[in-house]
Motif scaffolding. Structure first.
Motif, mmCIF file in Angstrom:
data_model
loop_
_atom_site.group_PDB
_atom_site.id
_atom_site.type_symbol
_atom_site.label_atom_id
_atom_site.label_comp_id
_atom_site.label_asym_id
_atom_site.label_seq_id
_atom_site.Cartn_x
_atom_site.Cartn_y
_atom_site.Cartn_z
ATOM 1 N N SER A 388 9.151 72.846 -92.699
ATOM 2 C CA SER A 388 9.102 71.750 -92.811
ATOM 3 C C SER A 388 7.918 70.884 -92.550
ATOM 4 C CB SER A 388 10.144 71.136 -92.822
ATOM 5 O OG SER A 388 10.655 71.233 -91.191
ATOM 6 N N TRP A 456 19.270 75.545 -93.929
ATOM 7 C CA TRP A 456 19.205 74.704 -95.450
ATOM 8 C C TRP A 456 20.092 73.751 -95.134
ATOM 9 C CZ3 TRP A 456 19.246 80.085 -99.099
ATOM 10 C CH2 TRP A 456 18.519 80.129 -99.932
ATOM 11 N N VAL A 460 17.571 71.531 -93.292
ATOM 12 C CA VAL A 460 17.453 70.936 -95.312
ATOM 13 C C VAL A 460 17.439 69.346 -95.610
ATOM 14 C CG1 VAL A 460 16.692 71.355 -97.146
ATOM 15 C CG2 VAL A 460 15.869 73.047 -95.432
ATOM 16 N N ALA A 461 19.287 69.764 -95.406
ATOM 17 C CA ALA A 461 20.443 68.905 -95.521
ATOM 18 C C ALA A 461 20.509 67.717 -94.835
ATOM 19 C CB ALA A 461 21.531 69.321 -96.127
ATOM 20 N N GLU A 465 16.153 64.114 -96.732
ATOM 21 C CA GLU A 465 15.265 64.473 -98.069
ATOM 22 C C GLU A 465 15.619 63.588 -99.166
ATOM 23 O OE1 GLU A 465 11.887 65.133 -98.219
ATOM 24 O OE2 GLU A 465 11.995 66.585 -96.565
ATOM 25 N N TRP A 468 17.757 67.266 -101.475
ATOM 26 C CA TRP A 468 18.323 67.959 -100.118
ATOM 27 C C TRP A 468 18.296 69.122 -101.018
ATOM 28 C CZ3 TRP A 468 22.592 70.479 -99.827
ATOM 29 C CH2 TRP A 468 24.120 69.475 -99.509
ATOM 30 N N GLU A 469 19.962 69.053 -102.538
ATOM 31 C CA GLU A 469 19.973 70.343 -103.364
ATOM 32 C C GLU A 469 19.217 70.807 -104.276
ATOM 33 O OE1 GLU A 469 23.749 67.439 -102.704
ATOM 34 O OE2 GLU A 469 21.469 66.455 -103.462
ATOM 35 N N LEU A 471 15.594 71.729 -103.825
ATOM 36 C CA LEU A 471 14.646 71.896 -102.782
ATOM 37 C C LEU A 471 15.521 73.201 -101.986
ATOM 38 C CD1 LEU A 471 14.066 68.985 -100.082
ATOM 39 C CD2 LEU A 471 12.332 69.547 -102.040
ATOM 40 N N SER A 605 23.146 63.944 -101.635
ATOM 41 C CA SER A 605 22.319 63.549 -101.755
ATOM 42 C C SER A 605 22.669 61.657 -102.705
ATOM 43 C CB SER A 605 20.933 63.362 -102.927
ATOM 44 O OG SER A 605 20.776 64.964 -102.009
#
Length: 749
Positions: A388, A456, A460-461, A465, A468-469, A471, A605
């Protein structure tokens, strides 16, 4: 009943007829009269002596029938017997039709199928039998209306079933190519292509389900995409593809309704239930596929006569095309080589020092391979954790390909390093070598996927963001595409260069052999990514379907050009079962754990996707159950969801039942193995007993021949010394002894 003297005179007269004087027709007539007289004698003897001489009478009848058959063959072979030959064929055809008419339909089809005739002759024979049976049924009994309807329905069902099976065999994917690969490279290499075709069918079904229940409803309310298409999206998966049905974030969270009176379509329930249905179908299909392949490919390793019996006794004489005959010969020769190689490998004896050397080499290889896998996993984790920050500092759109590029390089280089360990380990059987390479590669690739899933779901989750799903879906798309590109490059460049190096420069290397373990693990790795990414990218099964279709032709061309058949032929009887087991246990179970954590633990999200604004993904299902609880007609659905699907105890009991059934199935298989081994040993012992009895019988016959010859010489001297009055009596006694000795040596006669 004639006496013994009369019978001796009959036999002596037939034996003393000069064959050069009597013509062929007279010889045939005399032989038939002899057979009829023997049969008459047999009938009278059986009537007079009763059950005690029943066996002798049956032997004489068989002898007479065999004589009839032999003389009919001589008549057919004679040049002037064309009419007799055709009449004999007509009689044989009528007998065959008469024997087929009283059979059931299934037995009749099997009997016609086993006839050594062409397909056209078999069809004509079936038509004639059906015609004769219909005539007899008309004349003998009249069926009522219900029986006629049932008969016509059953006949139509059988015809439709046979035509459907013929159609499926005709349109089966790459059937001719599989025969060529199996004939040239054996069943071990063929197992890889069988596994690839099985995965292709699997992804076709998954794509049909997701496209029908998720993509098509969203296409009906599709909004115009305002992003610009540049072409780089094919590699990055971002940009223009972000606002399409390809990713999770594009789907709506509202209920789709066409018109005021149209039925509502809840997109949230459709999305989660379609994903769950795909996973459940995959679970049961994997279980049934493992059981089916294990049942079909179960071969006892102590039986090797299958290929030899095929070559000697089971040749298909309907195969007349020269190319098909050559291909069948290659298949049979390859199968015999595999059987003989396994016999040779079982007879190899290893000393204690050699065994210690092999064990130490295996331990060293396992230590090195485990260390390399751990180092690769650490490198991937470090790169994923800093990915990231790297993307924030580099605004280039191609920077997102760094992580997939590194992962694909590891997946390409490390399995080749594992393949070099075979030079040190020197496994006793090629099958064991493939299994060990598969386990090492599975440990490497599943560990990398586990680290990526951790990255992830936890980085990420939780990073906050916007979507994120989407991404995660883009990351999985890039990994899948990069793995496909590296596989193509390895097939076109790596394997081609290896062929040039092996054939042009150092000729001692030669052509390489097809690495089954490495290629199979590439398929398992890609399929695992597809299962994980289906929730975040519903069109991933379609992409995997295209890549598998291309990879089949690429691997087939590369196999024919750059590889040689295995130096050690071996039979891959259980390879497909082992491949599907690896796909089930580390791969599919890991996917279930990842998606379970995603659906039950993570928050969706807030601004994208069908579950936007909900605390959990399963909240939509709970809301639907609460709404159904208000309707009395749907209370059974509520009970199933709350007491079965939503209960941990139910899944525990279900898992326990699956394990018990698997254990029982395994025990039944082990019992069958023991039974087959015992029966095989019994067959061997019976063969030894028969050989022993045959040797004893030959020795006794030799002793009887010597005794008969000695007695014959003594009697001859006596006859020469006696007067002419006793010559006839001694000659009759000699003929009687000679006939009895002949009957003792040939009991059937």
């Amino acid at each position: 009943m004639p006496s013994d003297d009369q019978l001796n005179e009959i036999i002596i007269e037939v034996e003393n007829v000069p064959s050069r004087v009597v013509p062929e027709k007279t010889l045939v007539n005399s032989s038939f009269s002899m057979v009829s007289s023997i049969s008459d004698i047999d009938v009278t003897d059986s009537q007079s002596f009763g059950n005690s001489n029943a066996k002798k009478s049956t032997q004489l009848l068989r002898f007479s029938s065999s004589l009839n058959e032999s003389f009919s063959q001589t008549l057919r072979r004679s040049p002037g017997s064309v009419g007799i030959d055709t009449s004999h064929e007509n009689i044989q055809g009528q007998k065959l039709i008469a024997s087929l008419i009283p059979m059931t339909s299934r037995d009749r089809i099997k009997a016609i199928r086993n006839q050594p005739r062409t397909m056209e002759e078999k069809r004509n024979l079936k038509k004639m039998v059906d015609k004769e049976k219909s005539k007899q049924s008309r004349h003998i009994l009249e069926l009522n209306c219900c029986a006629q309807c049932l008969n016509s329905f059953s006949r139509a069902y059988r015809r439709s079933k046979n035509s459907l099976s013929e159609l499926l065999n005709y349109i089966s994917l790459w059937q001719k190519t599989f025969k060529v690969i199996g004939g040239k490279f054996g069943t071990s290499v063929l197992s890889y292509f069988n596994f690839l075709r099985w995965l292709l069918k699997f992804n076709i079904f998954s794509f049909i389900v997701t496209f029908s229940f998720i993509v098509i409803p969203e296409l009906t309310v599709l909004e115009k995409n305002t992003l610009q298409f540049t072409g780089l999206e094919f590699f990055t998966g971002a940009g223009y593809f972000r606002d399409t049905v390809m990713y999770y974030g594009f789907y709506t969270n509202s209920t789709i309704r066409h018109g005021s009176s149209g039925p509502p379509y809840n997109m949230q329930l459709a999305y989660i239930f379609t994903t769950a249905a795909c996973l459940i179908i995959c679970f049961f299909s994997l279980l049934f596929s493992m059981a089916r392949y294990f049942r079909n490919n179960f071969i006892n390793p102590h039986i090797y006569s299958r290929g030899i019996t095929k070559l000697i006794f089971c040749w298909d004489f309907t195969v007349t095309h020269e190319r098909a005959v050559r291909l069948k010969q290659k298949n049979l020769s390859t199968e015999i080589r595999e059987n003989l190689s396994e016999i040779r490998q079982e007879n190899v004896k290893v000393t204690l020092n050699q065994r210690l050397i092999h064990v130490s080499a295996h331990l060293a290889a396992w230590v090195v391979s485990t260390g390399v896998a751990v180092a690769c996993c650490v490198a991937v984790y470090y790169l994923a954790e800093n990915n990231s920050e790297f993307l924030k500092n580099h605004q280039n759109p191609g920077a997102v390909l760094l992580l997939p590029f590194v992962v694909s390089c590891i997946n390409l280089a490390v399995p080749r390093l594992y393949s070099l360990f075979r030079l040190v380990e020197q496994h006793a059987t090629p099958r064991r070598e493939v299994y060990i390479l598969l386990i090492r590669n599975v440990f490497l690739k599943i560990s990398i996927i586990g680290i990526l899933c951790y990255y992830w779901l936890n980085i990420v989750a939780q990073a906050g963001e916007e979507c994120w799903e989407t991404l995660i879906g883009q990351e999985i798309y890039r990994l899948l595409l990069m793995d496909f590109v590296f596989s193509l490059a390895d097939s076109f460049l790596g394997e081609f260069l290896r062929r040039l190096i092996g054939t042009q420069f150092p000729t001692s290397l030669g052509l390489q052999e097809f690495d089954i373990a490495r290629n199979v693990l590439e398929l398992i790795y890609a399929q695992t990514l597809v299962w994980i990414g289906t929730f975040f990218c519903p069109l991933l099964p379609f992409i995997q379907m295209i890549t598998l279709f291309i990879m089949f032709y690429v691997k087939n061309i590369s196999l024919m050009m750059n590889f040689q058949p295995p130096s050690k032929a071996w039979r891959a009887s259980q390879m497909m079962t082992f491949f599907i087991f690896l796909l089930f246990f580390p791969s599919f179970t890991g996917v279930l754990c990842t998606l379970a954590i995603t659906i039950w633990r993570l928050q969706p999200s807030a601004d994208c996707g069908p579950f936007r604004g909900l605390p959990f993904f399963t909240h939509s299902v709970h809301s639907w159950i609460d709404a159904l609880s208000q309707r009395p007609s749907y209370l059974w659905v509520v009970w199933i969801c709350r007491n079965l699907i939503g209960s941990v105890h139910f899944f525990f009991i279900l898992t326990l039942l699956v394990l018990i059934i698997t254990y029982l199935y395994w025990q039944i298989t082990e019992g069958r193995k023991v039974m087959i081994r015992l029966l095989h040993e019994q067959i061997i012992n019976e063969g030894k007993d028969k050989m022993f009895l045959i040797e004893k019988l030959t020795k006794l016959q030799d002793m009887e021949k010597r005794a008969n010859t000695s007695s014959f010489t003594v009697e001859r001297r006596d006859v020469e010394q006696t007067s002419p009055l006793h010559v006839r009596e001694h000659g009759a006694a000699h003929d009687l002894r000679f006939r009895r000795s002949v009957q003792e040596e040939h009991p059937k006669v």
